[in-house]
Design an enzyme around this catalytic site. Structure first.
Site, PDB file in Angstrom:
ATOM      1  N   ARG A 264       0.837  -1.194   0.000  1.00 60.95           N
ATOM      2  CA  ARG A 264       0.000   0.000   0.000  1.00 60.95           C
ATOM      3  C   ARG A 264       0.875   1.248   0.000  1.00 60.95           C
ATOM      4  O   ARG A 264       1.844   1.337   0.759  1.00 60.95           O
ATOM      5  CB  ARG A 264      -0.931   0.012   1.219  1.00 60.95           C
ATOM      6  CG  ARG A 264      -1.858  -1.192   1.243  1.00 60.95           C
ATOM      7  CD  ARG A 264      -2.845  -1.162   2.376  1.00 60.95           C
ATOM      8  NE  ARG A 264      -3.611  -2.410   2.421  1.00 60.95           N
ATOM      9  CZ  ARG A 264      -4.530  -2.699   3.334  1.00 60.95           C
ATOM     10  NH1 ARG A 264      -4.813  -1.820   4.289  1.00 60.95           N
ATOM     11  NH2 ARG A 264      -5.171  -3.851   3.303  1.00 60.95           N
ATOM     12  N   ARG A 279       2.428   1.106  10.304  1.00 62.44           N
ATOM     13  CA  ARG A 279       1.933   1.516   8.982  1.00 62.44           C
ATOM     14  C   ARG A 279       3.076   1.423   7.983  1.00 62.44           C
ATOM     15  O   ARG A 279       3.928   2.294   7.904  1.00 62.44           O
ATOM     16  CB  ARG A 279       1.378   2.940   9.059  1.00 62.44           C
ATOM     17  CG  ARG A 279       0.487   3.329   7.878  1.00 62.44           C
ATOM     18  CD  ARG A 279      -0.108   4.707   8.078  1.00 62.44           C
ATOM     19  NE  ARG A 279      -0.985   4.755   9.220  1.00 62.44           N
ATOM     20  CZ  ARG A 279      -2.273   4.388   9.206  1.00 62.44           C
ATOM     21  NH1 ARG A 279      -2.814   3.963   8.093  1.00 62.44           N
ATOM     22  NH2 ARG A 279      -3.008   4.467  10.300  1.00 62.44           N
ATOM     23  N   GLU A 351      -5.918  -0.934  15.824  1.00 65.59           N
ATOM     24  CA  GLU A 351      -6.546  -1.869  14.880  1.00 65.59           C
ATOM     25  C   GLU A 351      -5.578  -2.966  14.436  1.00 65.59           C
ATOM     26  O   GLU A 351      -4.426  -2.703  14.098  1.00 65.59           O
ATOM     27  CB  GLU A 351      -7.037  -1.104  13.646  1.00 65.59           C
ATOM     28  CG  GLU A 351      -7.717  -2.007  12.619  1.00 65.59           C
ATOM     29  CD  GLU A 351      -7.924  -1.336  11.277  1.00 65.59           C
ATOM     30  OE1 GLU A 351      -8.055  -2.072  10.281  1.00 65.59           O
ATOM     31  OE2 GLU A 351      -7.928  -0.089  11.214  1.00 65.59           O
ATOM     32  N   SER A 354      -9.918  -6.022  10.409  1.00 73.22           N
ATOM     33  CA  SER A 354     -11.187  -5.429   9.992  1.00 73.22           C
ATOM     34  C   SER A 354     -11.972  -6.525   9.288  1.00 73.22           C
ATOM     35  O   SER A 354     -11.471  -7.134   8.340  1.00 73.22           O
ATOM     36  CB  SER A 354     -10.927  -4.247   9.059  1.00 73.22           C
ATOM     37  OG  SER A 354     -12.100  -3.499   8.855  1.00 73.22           O
ATOM     38  N   ARG A 393       1.432  -6.331  12.611  1.00 70.73           N
ATOM     39  CA  ARG A 393       0.848  -5.703  13.806  1.00 70.73           C
ATOM     40  C   ARG A 393       0.710  -6.712  14.942  1.00 70.73           C
ATOM     41  O   ARG A 393       0.808  -6.342  16.118  1.00 70.73           O
ATOM     42  CB  ARG A 393      -0.500  -5.078  13.461  1.00 70.73           C
ATOM     43  CG  ARG A 393      -0.366  -3.864  12.548  1.00 70.73           C
ATOM     44  CD  ARG A 393      -1.634  -3.052  12.468  1.00 70.73           C
ATOM     45  NE  ARG A 393      -1.463  -1.886  11.592  1.00 70.73           N
ATOM     46  CZ  ARG A 393      -2.290  -0.855  11.536  1.00 70.73           C
ATOM     47  NH1 ARG A 393      -3.376  -0.840  12.290  1.00 70.73           N
ATOM     48  NH2 ARG A 393      -2.064   0.150  10.724  1.00 70.73           N
TER      49      ARG A 393
END
Length: 426
Positions: A264, A279, A351, A354, A393
């Site tokens: 990403r 990130r 987070e 999801s 993560r």
């Protein structure tokens, strides 16, 4: 993609529901295009009927020995007008399709209404954050202590937002992915898949990343061939397995899981989480996808979310589950649960997964259907996806939650078989 019939019949209602997501639907433009489309279509149909009648009269005039040149000229003129009408209709439809591709999914009635993450609703918590009796270090300090987490060398190789893992931490990262995959396959009933990391544009359009979010993707242009994109998540490749297919209803539900790197560009994330692995431009994820019969999709969402939660429970990591509000949901979702794991150095939940039900939104874009056994007719499937989990993560959470006063890391019990029985690293 929303059903175009829904826009035609309930445009204002759709606009009101989308407003709860913070999306302003251009009602006036859609109405104008629809009116224009109807006008051109009506004119074209009338012209086609007239042309057919004139063509028939040519044959009759021939039989009577009359001069047919004027009739032929008239038919040719109408053919030109019909051709122009088709071009105009195509242009109108192209613009309508472009608008439709940019419209997010409609939220389910059970989704809490809110503008942003502050409107999310906590559903439950699991576990209690550890009370450390020594100063807590973050994962960067813990990893760099022995040179096993190296951001400097990664930056030399690739620039910012990359990490180099070495030694026991690299092994721990691999162990986490293997543990997650094995759990989902052996206990949760998923079929493991190994998918391409590069996909063409139609696959990304099918799951909703294109055309709206192209700036978030890494694109590889190829002269004379279709462009390729690095996958932002295995959701893209897994969900598109059924693109253009009519699935036998007996095959449903279809449940896939894959461990892949994800890529990403993090457009718009400047200045956010610049330290560490939270990130990154490249990270690993174990992704779950379900293809289900429509009436079961909400139950499937609960099940898929529970599958992701089980990973955290077995790792002994405290977390909370949130129902995302309308303003914080992803583009393709009708309903989403986020899992947030406890990060001691930040003294808050972050987070880590999801889990979303996309209803028939992606299926309509992909034309993924099943044959309804009662009617015998093809109908759109429902698609779901969820992280089970984001591996990097999870590594961050394990390093920080299992740290000891001397900077070493205890290995969670469920990971010891994947670590050769190693109990502590560092």
């Amino acid at each position: 993609m929303l059903d175009s019939k829904l826009l035609r019949s309930n445009l204002q209602d759709v606009a009101d529901r989308l407003a709860s997501r913070g999306f302003a639907l251009d009602v006036a433009r859609i109405e104008a295009l629809e009116e224009q489309r109807k006008t051109v279509q009506t004119r074209t149909e009338a012209l086609q009927a007239e042309r057919n009648a004139r063509s028939k009269s040519i044959g009759q005039a021939k039989q009577r020995g009359e001069d047919i040149a004027p009739l032929m000229a008239d038919v040719e003129r109408m053919a030109g007008e019909l051709s122009a009408g088709k071009v105009e209709l195509d242009a109108i439809q192209t613009e309508l399709d472009s608008i439709l591709l940019g419209i997010p999914n409609l939220p389910h009635e059970s989704v809490p209404v809110g503008e942003d993450e502050d409107g999310n609703v906590e559903v439950r918590r699991w576990g209690t954050p550890t009370a450390f009796d020594f100063p807590v270090q973050d994962h960067v300090a813990l990893g760099e202590k022995f040179g096993w987490l190296d951001f400097e060398t990664a930056a030399k190789l690739s620039g910012a937002r990359f990490a180099l893992l070495r030694g026991p931490i690299a092994r721990l990262h691999r162990a986490l992915a293997q543990f997650m995959i094995n759990l989902h396959v052996t206990e949760h009933g998923y079929e493991e898949a190994y998918t391409p990391y590069l996909v063409q544009a139609p696959a990304l359009q099918g799951t909703g990343q294109l055309p709206k979010f192209e700036e978030d993707l890494f694109k590889i242009g190829r002269e004379g061939e279709a462009d390729l994109y690095l996958i932002p998540t295995a959701e893209v490749s897994l969900t598109n397995i059924v693109a253009g297919e009519i699935v036998d209803s007996k095959q449903l539900p279809i449940k896939f899981v894959a461990h892949t790197p994800c890529f990403r560009s993090e457009a718009g994330a400047s200045g956010r989480d610049t330290r560490g692995m939270i990130r990154q431009h490249q990270f690993d994820k174990v992704e779950m996808v379900q293809i289900v019969e429509p009436s079961t999709s909400m139950d499937a969402l609960e099940s898929l979310t529970a599958n992701a939660e089980k990973v955290l429970q077995l790792l002994g990591l405290p977390y909370r589950t949130l129902a995302l509000c309308t303003g914080d949901m992803g583009f393709s979702a009708v309903k989403t649960y986020d899992l947030e794991v406890w990060i001691p150095s930040q003294d808050k939940y972050r987070e880590i997964s999801s889990c979303s039900n996309c209803g028939d939104f992606q299926a309509r874009r992909m034309q993924a259907r099943f044959r309804n056994p009662e009617t015998g007719k093809p109908e759109l499937v429902h698609t779901l996806n969820g992280s089970g989990l984001a591996v990097g993560r999870t590594l961050v959470a394990v390093l920080e939650n299992y740290q000891q006063a001397d900077g070493s890391i205890r290995v969670p019990d469920v990971l010891k078989p994947y670590m050769g029985g190693l109990e502590v690293i560092g």
